[in-house]
Design an enzyme around this catalytic site. Structure first.
Site, PDB file in Angstrom:
ATOM      1  N   GLY A 127      37.970  20.401  28.697  1.00  0.00           N
ATOM      2  CA  GLY A 127      36.838  19.555  28.342  1.00  0.00           C
ATOM      3  C   GLY A 127      35.590  19.971  29.089  1.00  0.00           C
ATOM      4  O   GLY A 127      35.205  21.142  29.118  1.00  0.00           O
ATOM      5  N   TYR A 144      40.192  29.834  27.738  1.00  0.00           N
ATOM      6  CA  TYR A 144      40.238  28.364  27.720  1.00  0.00           C
ATOM      7  C   TYR A 144      41.659  27.884  27.469  1.00  0.00           C
ATOM      8  O   TYR A 144      42.361  28.337  26.569  1.00  0.00           O
ATOM      9  CB  TYR A 144      39.315  27.789  26.641  1.00  0.00           C
ATOM     10  CG  TYR A 144      39.424  26.274  26.540  1.00  0.00           C
ATOM     11  CD1 TYR A 144      38.945  25.468  27.567  1.00  0.00           C
ATOM     12  CD2 TYR A 144      40.061  25.654  25.470  1.00  0.00           C
ATOM     13  CE1 TYR A 144      39.074  24.094  27.523  1.00  0.00           C
ATOM     14  CE2 TYR A 144      40.198  24.275  25.403  1.00  0.00           C
ATOM     15  CZ  TYR A 144      39.700  23.505  26.444  1.00  0.00           C
ATOM     16  OH  TYR A 144      39.844  22.148  26.397  1.00  0.00           O
TER      17      TYR A 144
END
Length: 517
Positions: A63, A56
């Site tokens: 998001g 990530y």
């Protein structure tokens, strides 16, 4: 700009350094340890970026779009795009000092070695601060989670040489032109760097630190004006005795009582409450000033504790853990700890304003002022005196009560429900700045009224305390006029406001009493 230099290391920063950079134009430089920590963390990010597994913020979207894996060829574009798309603020520009605090605090987190940006990204941010370049940041755009996204994005946009910024001469120009004029090369963002520049509580924290500094000064000023009002109302200083406050040992209460007692030392006005119109006790707004002011002081102490913890924090998502080479997602960007104290401080500002206004009203009411003329007017009826000055003060108090409604309870979901509970800490900070400004004006009106009332008592043959006399003399020297027929009041009130904000009230008293607590 001030040539004082603040060195940013790996372990956070101090409130004093934030104020120095934000308000005093102090220069910023990275310590050798910070540069080393930045390089070490970047090696970990580069190693993870080379692996096929998605990480990530390094090789994924953001998001609600985090499920998409982004190939190496698109990652630089990904980082540029997050900055451009998130720089979506609207409304008026926020103050230069807020933007400088925000950028400095983001630099503090970068320097921790937990974000994974290259040293040159951090150096460029320091160069922009040192050049006096201030990105244009707008009032609206932060929900306080994941940090102050839009405000920080506008700052990151400047590092890329895009968007608008204000130069040291106060002129807004394209950021690329300003960087070139100061010999600063725009940053070419790589994996994770765009995200690392956006993901923090830096705006709300900077505003908290500055509000704490301003409120600390205002609470000392309010101790002084409360003492002047007690004196002008011929009240008793016996309620300020240390032994009374020792049996209810809230620290702030003891400090406020001691400050008031020092201001009143040597007064010939106090202790007349048993004279012509005997009263057993003074009104709450006079007698309970140390309890109310003191409770506010204790709230400031709690706010400072939270601020210091946040100043020692690395706020980002994901974070690099150099000890074991991991990059991990987390929720440390959530602004709740900061938002709560910002709202709490707005409550105490409103209450301090409220009790201050009640003393002013008492000074102006001939039925409760123990012999002072109506509205402290020269010829009541022909003159209105300070009647409308109190109206202005009351309007400010009413505004502060509205601003005391907490922002932090008003979470609103975003990002397709991925970010489904936000702090609204930026909003809490913005309204607190308005409240602090209003409180200074409220204290200034009490100062203006109490000084006039003390002078009127002196004209009757009673001798004010030496500290009170020093305040009146300093006010008059500052152009704030004394008793007399009606005149244009707004300039006097503005001058009294500046007298309070600039610390001249406290300085005038301390020249007589020595340092107040």
């Amino acid at each position: 700009m001030d040539m004082h230099t603040v060195v940013v290391g790996t372990s956070g920063t101090t409130p004093e350094d934030v104020i120095a950079v934000a308000r005093e134009g102090a220069r910023v430089e990275l310590s050798a340890a910070a540069v080393e920590a930045l390089a070490t963390a970047r090696e970990i990010v580069d190693a993870l970026a080379a692996k096929p597994e998605p990480v990530y913020g390094v090789s994924t979207g953001f998001g609600a779009l985090a499920s998409r894996h982004i190939g190496p060829g698109l990652r630089a574009q990904l980082q540029r795009n997050i900055v451009r798309s998130h720089a979506a603020g609207m409304g008026p520009r926020v103050e230069r000092e807020v933007v400088r605090a925000l950028m400095f605090l983001r630099l503090k987190t970068l320097a921790s070695g937990h974000t994974g940006v290259r040293p040159e990204v951090a150096r460029t941010m320091a160069d922009v601060l040192n050049a006096g370049i201030t990105p244009v940041v707008h009032e609206y755009g932060s929900l306080g989670c994941s940090g102050d996204l839009a405000p920080l994005s506008h700052c990151a946009l400047t590092l890329m040489g895009e968007g608008d910024a204000e130069g040291p001469d106060g002129t807004v120009r394209p950021a690329g032109e300003l960087l070139a004029a100061h010999g600063i090369a725009p940053v070419e963002l790589r994996e994770k760097e765009g995200l690392a520049l956006l993901n923090g509580t830096d705006g709300m924290l900077g505003m908290l630190v500055m509000a704490l500094a301003d409120l600390k000064s205002l609470y000392t000023s309010a101790d002084i004006t409360a003492a002047l009002s007690l004196e002008a109302l011929l009240g008793t200083e016996k309620v300020l005795a240390p032994e009374l406050h020792a049996i209810r040992p809230h620290p702030g209460q003891g400090v406020s009582a001691a400050n008031m007692l020092r201001v009143l030392a040597g007064s010939g006005l106090t202790g007349h409450h048993q004279d012509d119109a005997p009263r057993v006790q003074d009104a709450y707004s006079v007698r309970c000033a140390p309890q109310v002011n003191g409770a506010g002081r204790d709230t400031l102490a709690h706010g400072l504790l939270v601020a210091e913890r946040e100043l020692a924090s690395a706020v980002d998502n994901p974070v690099v853990l150099p000890e074991d080479g991991r990059v991990e997602s987390n929720g440390n960007f959530h602004g709740a700890p900061v938002a709560y104290v910002l709202d709490f401080l707005a409550i105490v500002a409103a209450d301090l304003g409220s009790i201050t206004e009640r003393r002013t009203d008492r000074l102006l009411d001939k039925n409760r002022s123990h012999g002072l003329p109506p509205f402290l007017a020269d010829d009541a009826g022909v003159d209105s005196g300070l009647m409308i000055a109190q109206y202005t003060q009351a309007a400010l108090v009413s505004e502060l009560k509205r601003l005391a409604v907490p922002a932090s309870v008003d979470s609103i979901p975003s990002s397709a429900m991925q970010e489904d509970h936000v702090s609204m800490g930026w909003s809490a900070a913005r309204k607190l700045r308005t409240a602090v400004s209003g409180l200074a004006r409220i204290v200034a009106v009490e100062l203006y009224a109490a000084a006039r009332a003390v002078e009127l008592r002196a004209a009757e043959g009673l001798t004010p305390a030496p500290a009170s006399q020093a305040v009146v003399a300093a006010l008059r020297a500052a152009g704030v006029q004394g008793p007399g027929p009606d005149r244009f009041l707004a300039p006097d009130l503005a001058a009294a406001d500046a007298f309070v904000r600039e610390g001249r009230l406290v300085s005038a008293v301390e020249a007589v009493t020595g340092p107040l607590d």
